[in-house]
Design a protein around this motif. Structure first.
Motif, short mmCIF file in Angstrom:
data_model
loop_
_atom_site.label_atom_id
_atom_site.label_comp_id
_atom_site.label_asym_id
_atom_site.label_seq_id
_atom_site.Cartn_x
_atom_site.Cartn_y
_atom_site.Cartn_z
N ARG A 180 0.85 -1.20 0.00
CA ARG A 180 0.00 0.00 0.00
C ARG A 180 0.88 1.24 0.00
NH1 ARG A 180 -3.69 -1.36 5.07
NH2 ARG A 180 -1.65 -2.06 5.78
N PRO A 181 0.49 2.26 -0.73
CA PRO A 181 1.30 3.48 -0.80
C PRO A 181 1.57 4.07 0.59
CG PRO A 181 -0.48 3.54 -2.40
CD PRO A 181 -0.72 2.34 -1.54
N GLY A 182 2.85 4.44 0.81
CA GLY A 182 3.24 5.08 2.05
C GLY A 182 3.41 4.17 3.24
N ARG A 183 3.33 2.87 3.07
CA ARG A 183 3.40 1.93 4.20
C ARG A 183 4.82 1.50 4.55
NH1 ARG A 183 -1.15 1.34 7.33
NH2 ARG A 183 -2.84 2.04 6.01
N ASN A 184 5.76 1.59 3.63
CA ASN A 184 7.13 1.13 3.89
C ASN A 184 8.13 2.26 3.70
OD1 ASN A 184 6.96 -1.66 4.67
ND2 ASN A 184 6.08 -1.99 2.64
N ILE A 185 7.97 3.27 4.50
CA ILE A 185 8.87 4.42 4.43
C ILE A 185 10.01 4.20 5.41
CG2 ILE A 185 9.05 6.90 4.79
CD1 ILE A 185 6.04 7.05 4.09
N ALA A 186 11.23 4.29 4.92
CA ALA A 186 12.39 4.12 5.80
C ALA A 186 12.49 5.29 6.76
CB ALA A 186 13.66 4.02 4.95
N ILE A 187 12.79 4.97 8.01
CA ILE A 187 12.93 6.01 9.02
C ILE A 187 14.39 6.25 9.32
CG2 ILE A 187 12.41 6.61 11.42
CD1 ILE A 187 9.88 4.93 11.16
#
Length: 103
Positions: free
Chosen positions: A96-103
């Motif tokens: 899903r868009p925006g679900r795996n954003i690296a922090i």
């Protein structure tokens, strides 16, 4: 090579809320339709995701054990065949868009 026998429990009120059972190992996986219902992963469980027939699915273990982990992909492949989507692409990251954003 021993093959698992998989069973499916369905919710008559929600056609997308299935539970896959592996008869020989006790593995259980919840199925979520990401296009039609909310899904919030449980960090204590294993989640894999599938895409097929223009639908997104989440598969989440229920009380996973180390022995169960080996059967998860096989269970999802069985389910994909059951829903007549054998070409389902199975991935580890939430698509899903925006679900795996690296922090």
């Amino acid at each position: 090579m021993k093959r698992n026998v998989f069973l499916l429990a369905t919710d008559p009120k929600n056609p997308c809320r299935d539970v896959i059972y592996a008869r020989g190992t006790g593995l259980r996986l919840r199925v979520f339709c990401l296009d039609t219902e909310p899904f919030h992963p449980d960090m204590n469980e294993i989640q894999l995701y599938g895409k097929g027939q223009n639908k997104l699915y989440a598969f989440e273990s229920i009380d996973v054990t180390s022995d169960d982990a080996l059967d998860i992909v096989e269970a999802i492949q069985w389910y994909a065949g059951y829903i007549k989507c054998p070409e389902m692409n199975i991935v580890a990251d939430d698509p899903r868009p925006g679900r795996n954003i690296a922090i």
